[in-house]
Design a protein around this motif. Structure first.
Motif, short mmCIF file in Angstrom:
data_model
loop_
_atom_site.label_atom_id
_atom_site.label_comp_id
_atom_site.label_asym_id
_atom_site.label_seq_id
_atom_site.Cartn_x
_atom_site.Cartn_y
_atom_site.Cartn_z
N UNK A 47 0.82 -1.22 0.00
CA UNK A 47 0.00 0.00 0.00
C UNK A 47 0.85 1.25 0.00
N UNK A 48 0.40 2.27 0.74
CA UNK A 48 1.06 3.57 0.75
C UNK A 48 1.08 4.12 2.16
N UNK A 49 2.04 5.03 2.40
CA UNK A 49 2.14 5.73 3.67
C UNK A 49 2.18 7.22 3.37
N UNK A 50 1.23 7.96 3.96
CA UNK A 50 1.15 9.42 3.78
C UNK A 50 1.38 10.11 5.12
N UNK A 51 1.94 11.33 5.05
CA UNK A 51 2.13 12.15 6.24
C UNK A 51 1.49 13.51 5.99
N UNK A 52 0.66 13.96 6.94
CA UNK A 52 -0.02 15.25 6.87
C UNK A 52 0.45 16.12 8.04
N UNK A 53 0.44 17.43 7.83
CA UNK A 53 0.73 18.38 8.90
C UNK A 53 -0.45 19.35 8.97
N UNK A 54 -1.27 19.20 9.99
CA UNK A 54 -2.47 20.03 10.17
C UNK A 54 -2.15 21.15 11.14
N UNK A 55 -2.43 22.40 10.75
CA UNK A 55 -2.02 23.58 11.53
C UNK A 55 -3.25 24.24 12.15
N UNK A 56 -3.14 24.59 13.43
CA UNK A 56 -4.17 25.33 14.17
C UNK A 56 -5.56 24.69 14.04
N UNK A 57 -5.59 23.37 14.01
CA UNK A 57 -6.87 22.67 13.94
C UNK A 57 -7.56 22.79 12.61
N UNK A 58 -6.84 23.23 11.57
CA UNK A 58 -7.43 23.42 10.25
C UNK A 58 -7.61 22.11 9.50
N UNK A 59 -7.88 22.19 8.20
CA UNK A 59 -8.11 20.98 7.42
C UNK A 59 -6.84 20.14 7.28
N UNK A 60 -7.02 18.87 7.02
CA UNK A 60 -5.88 17.97 6.86
C UNK A 60 -5.14 18.24 5.56
N UNK A 61 -5.87 18.56 4.49
CA UNK A 61 -5.26 18.90 3.22
C UNK A 61 -4.60 17.70 2.54
N UNK A 62 -3.63 17.98 1.68
CA UNK A 62 -2.90 16.95 0.95
C UNK A 62 -1.65 16.54 1.74
N UNK A 63 -1.10 15.36 1.45
CA UNK A 63 0.12 14.94 2.16
C UNK A 63 1.29 15.87 1.86
N UNK A 64 2.17 16.05 2.85
CA UNK A 64 3.43 16.77 2.63
C UNK A 64 4.56 15.78 2.34
#
Length: 344
Positions: A47-64
């Motif tokens: 499969x795949x492994x993604x990492x997200x950085x969510x700031x100030x409780x905002x949306x998860x967005x796309x992986x960084x």
């Protein structure tokens, strides 16, 4: 430390597992590193492994950062250089995505927050806000400490996760590089947030969020006010205090033309009232006000018009020893004339 192990055997494609780190409020340069592991008996990727950085409780967005389609030979180290500092806070989210028919394991281990810069992932300097007027080009300057590689991928990520591609990258020296990224959404008045993201061989770097502020050039709500009328002049008050759009106003101009002609003139106004000189008698004029705010394209559309006519100009005509006053140079002569002065 934190640990996640996902068995993809018997899972449906797209099924996800998440590991959420505690919320972090770091006050200095730091680095998050971790190890990941992909294994499979038949050597096919589980499969795949993604990492997200969510700031100030905002949306998860796309992986960084992400990795997929691999089977690792043991544990592999990766770094996250996150340039978000107190009073802002952020949360790192690890996401494992299973692939049906590919049994195996996806694991994350030894997640650490280190009190020093990352050794491989570049660190971004503070990203500054950008302000432009509607319809103008907007660019962000992404500056990072570290070495630039032609294999690195750098992009802008919007608050909602949408990505914008890199435009120009320039190496400043062996320890620092910068990238200029153009933004397209300046067609209307708005405020949006962007951050710089870079993916390198050693991991990813993520900047703070900065605002793209799109301002609307100002235009007056009301037409100019007529104060006085002469045969060759008009006194007006621009009425520029009530506007549609954004200030501050750094320039006021008066645009005027005849209602039947094709020419137009524009004068800079630097006082509360303004006098238009050298006009033609008994001619109708249309007068508008133009306002300008800072920045390229800061002049708004002209405001509503004031339509007014100059006065007629009287003339004196002499006949023999009598002279008569014509009521107006632009009106028809009356059938009889009244003498003004008798010199006999």
């Amino acid at each position: 430390g934190s640990f996640m192990m996902v068995n993809s055997s018997g899972r449906a494609s797209g099924q996800k597992a998440h590991l959420l780190l505690p919320t972090l409020k770091e006050n200095d340069t730091h680095c998050i590193d971790f190890h990941y592991y992909f294994s499979s008996r038949d050597r096919s990727s589980p499969g795949a492994l993604n990492v997200y950085v969510k700031v100030n409780g905002g949306p998860q967005g796309n992986p960084v950062w992400n990795v997929s389609g691999v089977v690792t030979e043991g544990w592999v180290k990766a770094e996250l250089a996150i340039s978000t500092f107190w009073p802002h806070f952020y949360q790192v989210i690890f996401e494992s995505v299973s692939l049906k028919g590919h049994p195996g394991y996806i694991a994350v281990d030894e997640v650490r927050v280190l009190a020093h810069p990352c050794r491989k992932a570049p660190h971004f300097l503070r990203l500054q806000n950008v302000e432009v007027n509607v319809g103008q080009n907007a660019t962000f300057q992404c500056i990072a400490g570290g070495k630039w590689s032609q294999h690195d991928k750098l992009w802008l990520q919007q608050w909602n996760g949408r990505d914008t591609a890199l435009m120009v990258t320039r190496v400043v020296n062996h320890r620092r590089f910068s990238a200029t990224v153009s933004v397209a959404d300046t067609a209307q008045r708005s405020v949006s947030k962007y951050r710089c993201v870079i993916r390198s061989d050693g991991g990813s770097g993520v900047s703070n969020y900065a605002e793209l502020i799109v301002k609307e050039p100002p235009t007056p709500i009301a037409p100019p006010e007529l104060l006085a009328v002469g045969a060759t002049y008009l006194w007006i008050k621009p009425n520029a205090n009530s506007i549609i759009g954004d200030g501050p106003i750094i320039l006021k101009e008066v645009e005027y033309r005849t209602t039947t002609g094709t020419w137009a003139e524009t004068h800079i106004v630097d006082s509360p009232n303004y006098k238009l000189w050298h006009l033609d008698p008994d001619v109708e004029y249309e007068i508008r006000v133009l306002l300008t705010r800072p920045g390229e394209g800061g002049t708004g559309p002209p405001g509503p018009p004031l339509t007014t006519r100059t006065k007629c100009a009287g003339k004196i005509f002499f006949f023999s020893r009598l002279h008569y006053e014509r009521p107006c140079c632009c009106q028809d002569w009356p059938s009889s004339y009244l003498p003004v002065t008798n010199n006999s």
